[in-house]
Design an enzyme around this catalytic site. Structure first.
Site, PDB file in Angstrom:
ATOM      1  N   TYR A 152      -3.563   1.787  16.354  1.00 31.65           N
ATOM      2  CA  TYR A 152      -1.900   1.559  17.288  1.00 31.65           C
ATOM      3  C   TYR A 152      -2.335   1.429  18.488  1.00 31.65           C
ATOM      4  CZ  TYR A 152       0.161   3.059  12.740  1.00 31.65           C
ATOM      5  OH  TYR A 152       0.447   3.309  11.681  1.00 31.65           O
ATOM      6  N   ARG A 208       1.136  -1.302   0.065  1.00 30.39           N
ATOM      7  CA  ARG A 208      -0.127  -0.320   0.022  1.00 30.39           C
ATOM      8  C   ARG A 208       0.905   1.320   0.074  1.00 30.39           C
ATOM      9  NH1 ARG A 208      -2.347   2.926   4.574  1.00 30.39           N
ATOM     10  NH2 ARG A 208      -3.341   4.727   4.464  1.00 30.39           N
ATOM     11  N   GLU A 212      -6.347   8.066   6.908  1.00 34.07           N
ATOM     12  CA  GLU A 212      -7.526   8.602   7.843  1.00 34.07           C
ATOM     13  C   GLU A 212      -7.556  10.482   7.875  1.00 34.07           C
ATOM     14  OE1 GLU A 212      -3.983   8.162  10.896  1.00 34.07           O
ATOM     15  OE2 GLU A 212      -3.689   6.664  11.044  1.00 34.07           O
ATOM     16  N   GLU A 259      -2.827  -0.162   8.576  1.00 34.12           N
ATOM     17  CA  GLU A 259      -2.035   0.504   9.085  1.00 34.12           C
ATOM     18  C   GLU A 259      -1.504  -0.640  10.991  1.00 34.12           C
ATOM     19  OE1 GLU A 259      -0.828   4.187   9.243  1.00 34.12           O
ATOM     20  OE2 GLU A 259      -1.034   4.985   7.550  1.00 34.12           O
ATOM     21  N   HIS A 287      -2.940  10.855   0.984  1.00 36.28           N
ATOM     22  CA  HIS A 287      -1.804  10.766   2.544  1.00 36.28           C
ATOM     23  C   HIS A 287      -1.280  12.295   3.052  1.00 36.28           C
ATOM     24  CE1 HIS A 287      -1.080   7.507   4.949  1.00 36.28           C
ATOM     25  NE2 HIS A 287      -0.195   8.193   5.377  1.00 36.28           N
TER      26      HIS A 287
HETATM   27  C1  GCO Z   1      -0.979   7.704  10.568  1.00 33.91           C
HETATM   28  C2  GCO Z   1      -0.486   8.006   8.734  1.00 33.91           C
HETATM   29  C3  GCO Z   1       0.546   7.304   8.560  1.00 33.91           C
HETATM   30  C4  GCO Z   1       1.752   7.208  10.377  1.00 33.91           C
HETATM   31  C5  GCO Z   1       2.069   6.340  11.430  1.00 33.91           C
HETATM   32  C6  GCO Z   1       2.729   6.481  12.428  1.00 33.91           C
HETATM   33  O1  GCO Z   1      -1.269   6.882  10.949  1.00 33.91           O
HETATM   34  O2  GCO Z   1      -0.448   9.034  11.256  1.00 33.91           O
HETATM   35  O3  GCO Z   1      -1.404   6.899   8.227  1.00 33.91           O
HETATM   36  O4  GCO Z   1       1.446   8.365   8.116  1.00 33.91           O
HETATM   37  O5  GCO Z   1       3.674   7.465   9.392  1.00 33.91           O
HETATM   38  O6  GCO Z   1       0.289   5.830  11.795  1.00 33.91           O
HETATM   39  O7  GCO Z   1       2.447   6.496  13.225  1.00 33.91           O
END
Ligand code: GCO
Length: 483
Positions: free
Chosen positions: A313, A96, A185, A371, A140
């Protein structure tokens, strides 16, 4: 990339235990990795690329924690062939990446830049030749500065520009790209960029936040329709940062702070895009801005998606706060005994299980984990000319989160695949080059790549379509320690 054949503890252990695999994933589960244009490409002033809001932001003193910028980053613009070879060596099935809007339309609209298009043509063809599925994110965060000068996502006209750009991308690449993501995001882009001010374009305005949110939602839906018209047989959906909120305040006010955070950060986007409605508590706020939500917008923004892309995350702690414009403030609570990543993010794999099961219940769409990963305090060591990074903590993190994904699948969630963040260390936005999220170490002075132990481990996971038992037992001992 010279050390990928180096035997590791994991390989050896896997051989010794007869390559037992636990937690096998469903047939056809897609394993990959993810990046974004601004974070890896560099060459910001080459190939006819126009400036983006992130170039502008990086040039402002004090905005990037370590004072770095992404002018070179991973130099992927020049090293893309080497990077594809590296992905192939890791056994990735999917990759991706994002198109840089200002490479394709240097001014955001008007004439397309053939050099920019050619770069992505080569990249896509190279991926296909290596048997890696290219998956494209349209936006992005690297908005062309020329569009920001016209108000960016505060100005409704951006929806048409984004839809036009999406159409060009679909017409150009749609014969070979079968998986598309609209916005990455949008909730983080809107929040950090327009309310918190910590990301480009660096604004702090609560009305602006909701305005931008609506235009992100609307432009998402318009792009879905345009991509479908021009790239038949593709699948498309949004990528949302599915945040899990929690509060140490057990009172009703604490519960409300959690709910309000979920509503105004997650559901403001997912309910809009996937159900064509705004959460009831937000309707008066949106309606207070006259002319913002217009007739037909709800239907347009919810053009059917094939899946929900989830970035997840960590867990965020919040508390009620009468002083803040939203009534909620973040809480720097630390969980005793918990592990934290290098960015101080709590390692909380149950959160992955929860966001997957919640999303499944709310929207009933297949999900793709677009992610998940971590920045850890990695160290590159060189012994007898062989470089390596023993990032056991990343292996542990990914094992725990993958285990949670597996549990969600067991409990009925349709998960299409897992795209680890990130293929290689890269420019982590306002945090700069310091945090390292990669499966591959990048030396920013020389551009040299070194596969970390986690990269070798991930290759093994992909080959087995499941977690190797050596890691399984590590994970169990870690969990026992945690209990
Ligand atoms: C986000 C983005 C990524 C980041 C990753 C780590 O989630 O902020 O999609 O570009 O680098 O998530 O923070």
């Amino acid at each position: 990339m010279h050390n990928n054949k180096r035997p590791t503890g994991f390989d050896a252990a896997a051989r010794a235990d007869g390559a037992v695999t636990r937690r096998r994933f469903p047939e056809g589960f897609l394993w990959g990795s993810a990046t974004a244009a601004f974070q890896i490409e560099g060459a910001t002033a080459e190939g006819g690329r126009g400036p983006s809001i992130w170039d502008t932001f990086c040039a402002k003193p004090g905005r990037i924690a370590d004072g770095s910028n992404a002018d070179v980053a991973c130099d992927h613009y020049h090293r893309w062939q080497q990077d594809i070879a590296m992905m192939a060596e890791l056994g990735l099935q999917a990759y991706r990446f994002s198109l840089a809007w200002p490479r394709i339309f240097p001014a955001g609209r008007g004439a397309a830049n053939q050099e920019g298009i050619d770069f992505y043509q080569r990249l896509i063809d190279g991926l296909l030749a290596a048997d890696i599925e290219p998956m494209v994110t349209l936006f992005h965060w690297d908005l062309p500065q020329a569009l920001q000068d016209r108000g960016g996502f505060q100005n409704r006209e951006i929806c048409d520009h984004f839809a036009d750009y999406a159409e060009t991308a679909a017409r150009t690449f749609g014969d070979r790209v079968k998986t598309w993501f609209t916005h990455n995001e949008p909730n983080v882009f809107a929040f950090n960029g327009h309310l918190h001010g910590s990301h480009a374009p660096g604004l702090q305005d609560v009305n602006g936040y909701f305005r931008v949110a609506h235009h992100l939602n609307l432009s998402h839906g318009m792009a879905v329709a345009r991509v479908r018209e021009n790239a038949p047989n593709c699948r498309i959906g949004p990528v949302i940062h599915q945040a899990l909120f929690d509060s140490t305040d057990g009172s009703e006010a604490g519960r409300q702070a959690v709910e309000q955070s979920d509503t105004s950060f997650n559901r403001l986007f997912t309910d809009a895009m996937l159900k064509g409605e705004y959460p009831a508590s937000l309707v008066p706020i949106l309606e207070a801005q006259s002319g913002l939500v217009q007739d037909g917008d709800l239907a347009a923004m919810s053009a059917p998606s094939d899946f929900l892309g989830i970035n997840h995350y960590t867990r965020y702690w919040v508390k009620p706060d009468g002083q803040s414009p939203t009534g909620v403030a973040s809480d720097d609570h630390r969980v005793p005994g918990a592990n934290y990543t290098a960015l101080d993010w709590e390692v909380f794999p149950q959160g992955m299980y929860q966001v997957l099961t919640d999303a499944n219940e709310r929207y009933g769409l297949p999900v793709m984990i677009t992610e998940n990963g971590c920045a850890m305090d990695d160290t590159l060591v060189e012994i007898d000319g062989v470089k390596s990074v023993a990032d056991d903590s990343r292996i542990e993190f990914l094992s725990l989160y993958l285990d949670a994904v597996h549990r969600a699948i067991d409990d009925g969630v349709e998960v299409l695949g897992f795209l680890q963040w990130s293929l290689m260390d890269n420019f982590e936005w306002a945090e700069g080059l310091e945090p390292r999220f990669g499966l591959v170490w990048v030396d920013y002075d020389t551009g040299e790549r070194t596969v970390k132990d986690s990269g070798l481990w991930y290759r093994d996971v992909i080959a087995r379509n499941g977690l190797p038992s050596a890691v399984e037992s590590r994970k169990q001992s870690a969990m026992q320690e945690a209990l």
